[in-house]
Design a protein around this motif. Structure first.
Motif, mmCIF file in Angstrom:
data_model
loop_
_atom_site.group_PDB
_atom_site.id
_atom_site.type_symbol
_atom_site.label_atom_id
_atom_site.label_comp_id
_atom_site.label_asym_id
_atom_site.label_seq_id
_atom_site.Cartn_x
_atom_site.Cartn_y
_atom_site.Cartn_z
ATOM 1 N N ASN A 13 -60.755 27.172 17.110
ATOM 2 C CA ASN A 13 -60.442 27.271 15.980
ATOM 3 C C ASN A 13 -58.912 28.231 16.031
ATOM 4 N N LYS A 15 -56.137 28.488 13.916
ATOM 5 C CA LYS A 15 -55.758 29.783 12.661
ATOM 6 C C LYS A 15 -54.637 29.125 12.705
ATOM 7 N N HIS A 99 -63.851 28.235 6.571
ATOM 8 C CA HIS A 99 -64.030 29.209 6.803
ATOM 9 C C HIS A 99 -64.079 30.903 6.511
ATOM 10 N N GLU A 171 -71.654 31.812 11.358
ATOM 11 C CA GLU A 171 -70.360 32.789 11.377
ATOM 12 C C GLU A 171 -70.448 33.711 10.308
ATOM 13 N N ALA A 175 -68.261 39.387 12.988
ATOM 14 C CA ALA A 175 -68.094 38.834 14.079
ATOM 15 C C ALA A 175 -67.048 38.547 14.456
ATOM 16 N N ILE A 176 -66.175 37.826 13.194
ATOM 17 C CA ILE A 176 -65.123 37.530 12.998
ATOM 18 C C ILE A 176 -64.163 38.272 13.941
ATOM 19 N N GLY A 177 -63.030 37.897 15.036
ATOM 20 C CA GLY A 177 -61.761 38.246 15.907
ATOM 21 C C GLY A 177 -62.023 39.882 15.479
ATOM 22 N N GLY A 216 -67.238 33.864 15.803
ATOM 23 C CA GLY A 216 -67.273 35.262 16.284
ATOM 24 C C GLY A 216 -67.294 36.126 17.609
ATOM 25 N N SER A 217 -66.289 35.954 17.676
ATOM 26 C CA SER A 217 -65.759 36.747 19.406
ATOM 27 C C SER A 217 -66.644 36.335 20.631
ATOM 28 N N LEU A 236 -67.910 28.019 17.922
ATOM 29 C CA LEU A 236 -66.526 28.175 17.055
ATOM 30 C C LEU A 236 -65.721 29.114 17.297
ATOM 31 N N ILE A 237 -64.803 29.050 17.924
ATOM 32 C CA ILE A 237 -64.277 30.198 18.528
ATOM 33 C C ILE A 237 -62.480 29.989 18.534
ATOM 34 N N GLY A 238 -62.405 31.612 18.063
ATOM 35 C CA GLY A 238 -60.971 31.788 17.130
ATOM 36 C C GLY A 238 -59.941 32.196 18.988
ATOM 37 N N GLY A 239 -59.924 33.658 18.966
ATOM 38 C CA GLY A 239 -59.504 33.791 20.050
ATOM 39 C C GLY A 239 -58.824 33.358 21.458
HETATM 40 P P1 PGA Z 1 -63.079 34.308 16.877
HETATM 41 O O1 PGA Z 1 -63.115 33.679 15.574
HETATM 42 O O2 PGA Z 1 -63.458 33.933 17.851
HETATM 43 O O3 PGA Z 1 -61.783 35.545 17.069
HETATM 44 O O4 PGA Z 1 -64.203 35.576 16.204
HETATM 45 C C1 PGA Z 1 -64.077 32.910 15.773
HETATM 46 C C2 PGA Z 1 -63.890 32.252 14.258
HETATM 47 O O5 PGA Z 1 -63.234 32.595 13.169
HETATM 48 O O6 PGA Z 1 -64.650 31.147 14.084
#
Ligand code: PGA
Length: 255
Positions: A13, A15, A99, A171, A175-177, A216-217, A236-239
């Motif tokens: 993801n 973003k 999200h 998520e 834990a997100i970001g 979430g991280s 589901l992976i952000g950073g």
């Molecule tokens: P993150 O984001 O991996 O940067 O914590 C996950 C997400 O928001 O889907």
């Protein structure tokens, strides 16, 4: 059916990151890293304007391209919104809905999450529905109630047939970001609760077949432990999805 028979899905993801030219380069780098890794599906959900470049770069590779949201109306006076048909015509196969950043900053509710999910499914997209508790809810001991309710409301009116194209991403918002990751046990427990809710609604067979991701991280260091859990079928992976090596290592961990 057990975990081995479910499709593991590693989804990025992005973003609000990357211009179209940067997207092209990043998709190519990740596709190279993902080549031949058939133990999981790899999806990159990218900003709307990056979609054409991303789809072009992903052509002929094992990477699929998704969007980060979709509107629930087919067309009309909805300034700034994008329809499911528009996404499909651009070559998108997946879409994230609900999200926590949409819920937190853009007024997304359980009702609109449900409408967006149904619109995506009606257009033939695979829909990644996000659910998760905030820190205060976890601390008050109501994680199970919150996540169960979000899951039920998101799935309202979705048929068992349509459920085959649904992925649920657990998520935890805390834990997100943040660099704080749920422990593998916490992730497994809540993904199991979600599977239980789906079993209540659709029966055991549908629940056993459902892909449930943790997000979430998640990163190259913690992915293997999280993905080893029986109820965790992907991430589901952000950073870390913005870094080919880290994301590649997560793909490796899913093999
Ligand atoms: P993150 O984001 O991996 O940067 O914590 C996950 C997400 O928001 O889907």
């Amino acid at each position: 059916m057990n975990k081995e028979k479910r499709t593991a899905v590693i989804a990025g993801n992005w973003k609000m990151n990357k211009t179209p030219s940067e997207a092209k380069a990043l998709v190519s780098a990740i596709a190279e890293r993902a080549a031949g890794k058939c133990g999981c599906e790899v999806v990159l959900c990218v900003p709307y304007v990056d979609i054409p470049a991303a789809v072009e770069a992903a052509a002929g590779t094992d990477v699929k391209i998704g969007a980060e949201n979709v509107h629930f109306k087919e067309s009309g006076a909805y300034t700034g919104e994008v329809s499911a048909a528009m996404l499909v015509e651009c070559g998108v196969t997946h879409v994230i809905v609900g999200h926590s950043e949409r819920r937190q900053y853009f007024g997304e509710t359980d009702t609109t999450v449900n409408l967006r999910a149904k619109a995506g499914l009606a257009a033939g997209l695979t829909v990644i529905i996000c659910v998760g508790e905030v820190l205060e809810q976890r601390q008050s001991g109501i994680t199970s109630e919150v996540v169960s309710m979000q899951t039920k409301l998101a799935l309202a009116g979705i048929s068992a047939e349509e459920l085959k194209k649904v992925i649920i991403a657990y998520e935890p918002v805390w834990a997100i970001g943040t660099g704080l990751t749920a422990t593998p046990e916490q992730a497994d427990e809540v993904c199991g609760i979600i599977r239980g809710v789906v079993a209540e609604l659709y029966g055991d067979e549908c629940a056993e077949a459902l892909t449930i991701q943790y997000g979430g991280s998640m990163n190259d260091k913690n992915a293997a432990e999280l993905l080893a859990k029986v109820n965790v079928d992907g991430g589901l992976i952000g950073g870390a999805s913005l870094k080919p090596d880290a994301f590649g290592a997560i793909i490796d961990a899913a093999q």
